[in-house]
Motif scaffolding. Sequence first.
Motif, mmCIF file in Angstrom:
data_model
loop_
_atom_site.group_PDB
_atom_site.id
_atom_site.type_symbol
_atom_site.label_atom_id
_atom_site.label_comp_id
_atom_site.label_asym_id
_atom_site.label_seq_id
_atom_site.Cartn_x
_atom_site.Cartn_y
_atom_site.Cartn_z
ATOM 1 N N SER A 166 0.851 -1.181 0.000
ATOM 2 C CA SER A 166 0.000 0.000 0.000
ATOM 3 C C SER A 166 0.897 1.245 0.000
ATOM 4 C CB SER A 166 -0.897 0.016 1.234
ATOM 5 O OG SER A 166 -0.132 0.254 2.403
ATOM 6 N N ALA A 167 0.301 2.403 -0.242
ATOM 7 C CA ALA A 167 1.078 3.645 -0.285
ATOM 8 C C ALA A 167 1.776 3.899 1.048
ATOM 9 C CB ALA A 167 0.170 4.815 -0.645
ATOM 10 N N LYS A 168 1.078 3.652 2.157
ATOM 11 C CA LYS A 168 1.677 3.901 3.470
ATOM 12 C C LYS A 168 2.759 2.885 3.784
ATOM 13 C CE LYS A 168 0.061 6.786 5.368
ATOM 14 N NZ LYS A 168 0.328 8.223 5.168
ATOM 15 N N GLU A 169 2.536 1.624 3.415
ATOM 16 C CA GLU A 169 3.572 0.612 3.611
ATOM 17 C C GLU A 169 4.827 0.971 2.831
ATOM 18 O OE1 GLU A 169 0.373 -3.074 4.137
ATOM 19 O OE2 GLU A 169 1.490 -2.816 2.266
ATOM 20 N N LYS A 186 9.477 5.349 16.600
ATOM 21 C CA LYS A 186 8.100 5.451 16.106
ATOM 22 C C LYS A 186 7.756 6.903 15.799
ATOM 23 C CE LYS A 186 6.298 1.469 18.670
ATOM 24 N NZ LYS A 186 5.345 1.049 19.730
ATOM 25 N N GLN A 187 8.203 7.807 16.668
ATOM 26 C CA GLN A 187 7.907 9.222 16.463
ATOM 27 C C GLN A 187 8.536 9.728 15.180
ATOM 28 O OE1 GLN A 187 5.852 11.212 18.343
ATOM 29 N NE2 GLN A 187 6.149 12.633 16.629
ATOM 30 N N SER A 198 -2.387 14.975 10.309
ATOM 31 C CA SER A 198 -2.983 13.660 10.529
ATOM 32 C C SER A 198 -3.027 13.319 12.012
ATOM 33 C CB SER A 198 -2.193 12.581 9.793
ATOM 34 O OG SER A 198 -2.223 12.792 8.402
ATOM 35 N N THR A 199 -4.079 12.602 12.391
ATOM 36 C CA THR A 199 -4.163 12.069 13.754
ATOM 37 C C THR A 199 -3.607 10.655 13.727
ATOM 38 O OG1 THR A 199 -6.137 13.390 14.215
ATOM 39 C CG2 THR A 199 -5.700 11.505 15.655
ATOM 40 N N ILE A 200 -2.461 10.470 14.349
ATOM 41 C CA ILE A 200 -1.778 9.189 14.261
ATOM 42 C C ILE A 200 -1.222 8.837 15.638
ATOM 43 C CG2 ILE A 200 0.315 10.362 13.468
ATOM 44 C CD1 ILE A 200 -0.771 6.825 12.458
ATOM 45 N N LEU A 201 -1.296 7.564 16.001
ATOM 46 C CA LEU A 201 -0.799 7.087 17.286
ATOM 47 C C LEU A 201 0.352 6.111 17.055
ATOM 48 C CD1 LEU A 201 -4.231 6.372 19.007
ATOM 49 C CD2 LEU A 201 -2.741 8.360 19.384
ATOM 50 N N VAL A 205 1.854 2.790 13.881
ATOM 51 C CA VAL A 205 3.149 2.428 13.312
ATOM 52 C C VAL A 205 3.396 0.934 13.485
ATOM 53 C CG1 VAL A 205 5.640 2.800 13.408
ATOM 54 C CG2 VAL A 205 4.082 4.735 13.718
ATOM 55 N N GLU A 206 3.104 0.412 14.673
ATOM 56 C CA GLU A 206 3.284 -1.018 14.926
ATOM 57 C C GLU A 206 2.462 -1.858 13.949
ATOM 58 O OE1 GLU A 206 2.402 -1.970 18.956
ATOM 59 O OE2 GLU A 206 3.609 -0.330 19.772
ATOM 60 N N VAL A 207 1.225 -1.421 13.685
ATOM 61 C CA VAL A 207 0.356 -2.148 12.759
ATOM 62 C C VAL A 207 0.991 -2.217 11.377
ATOM 63 C CG1 VAL A 207 -1.854 -2.075 11.547
ATOM 64 C CG2 VAL A 207 -1.773 -1.679 14.015
ATOM 65 N N PHE A 208 1.499 -1.091 10.891
ATOM 66 C CA PHE A 208 2.072 -1.081 9.546
ATOM 67 C C PHE A 208 3.396 -1.839 9.482
ATOM 68 C CE2 PHE A 208 -0.990 2.320 8.775
ATOM 69 C CZ PHE A 208 -1.396 2.014 7.483
#
Length: 241
Positions: A166-169, A186-187, A198-201, A205-208
Motif C-alpha cells: 500500500s502507499a503507506k507501507e 516510532k515518532q 494527521s491524527t496518528i498514534l 506504526v506497529e500495525v504497519f
Amino acid sequence: MAGDAVYGTGGIIESMKILVVDDEMRIARAIKQGLEQDGYAVDLAFDGEDGYNAARADDYDVIILDVMMPEMNGYEVTQKLRSDGCKTPIIMLTAKDQGRDIVKGLDSGADDYLAKPFSFDVLTARIRALLRRPQEAIANILEVDDLLLDSVNRTVSRTKQPLSLSAKEFAILEYLMRNKNRIVSKQSIMTHVWDFDSTILPNNVEVFINYLRAKIDRPFLPSPALIHTVRGFGYIIKDPR
C-alpha cells in the motif's frame, strides 16, 4: 553541515545555512527574518539564475525555491542542480496547491513542497524534517540484502519477486531503507510518513510494521528477517550479512 556552531536553548547546536530563492522580495525577506530568528543562516536570491548560481557556489543545508520566477523557474533550477549532482534538500514553493504542480516539482527532484500562503511553523517543521534525513536520501534505488526499492517507479521486490505494498507501507519501508542500519523511532516514522495534520498514534506504526513483515520477511523464510524491533527505541532494517 555548513555554518558555525551557535548557542540555543538546548546547548550548542549546529548553525544551518539555508538559501531562499523567490522573486517576491517581501516574502523572501520575511522568510529570511523568521529563519534567522530561529538561528539559521540565510542567503537570498531573487530569480532562478541567481539562485542556481548561489546554490552552486556555496554549501547549503536546505534550499527553499519558488516555482514561478524570471530567468529560470523552480523546476528548471531543480533539474539543473540535480543533474550537476547537487544533493541539497529542496523545498519547492507553489502558488497553488494543485496536484500536477506538486507532481512536476517532486519529479524534477524536489524533496518537499508547500503551497502559498503557508504557515511559517509548517515551513520550519518541514526544514527540520529534511535536516534529519541522511545524506544518501536522494538515491532512487535502495537495497538491503535481496530487497530492492525503486522510489521513482514505486516498485519493491525481494529475490526479484515483485511485492505489492500500500502507499503507506511503501512510504514506511522507503524511510526505513533510507536509514539502513540506523534505529528509527516510532515518532520519527510518524513525523516523516504522515502529514502534519494527521491524527496518528504510535500503535498505528506497529500495525504497519507488522503488515510489512508479513510481506517482506515471513514469505521468504528461512531467509533472515530484515526488519527488526529494538525494544524501547524503535525499528531498524539491516543487511544480515
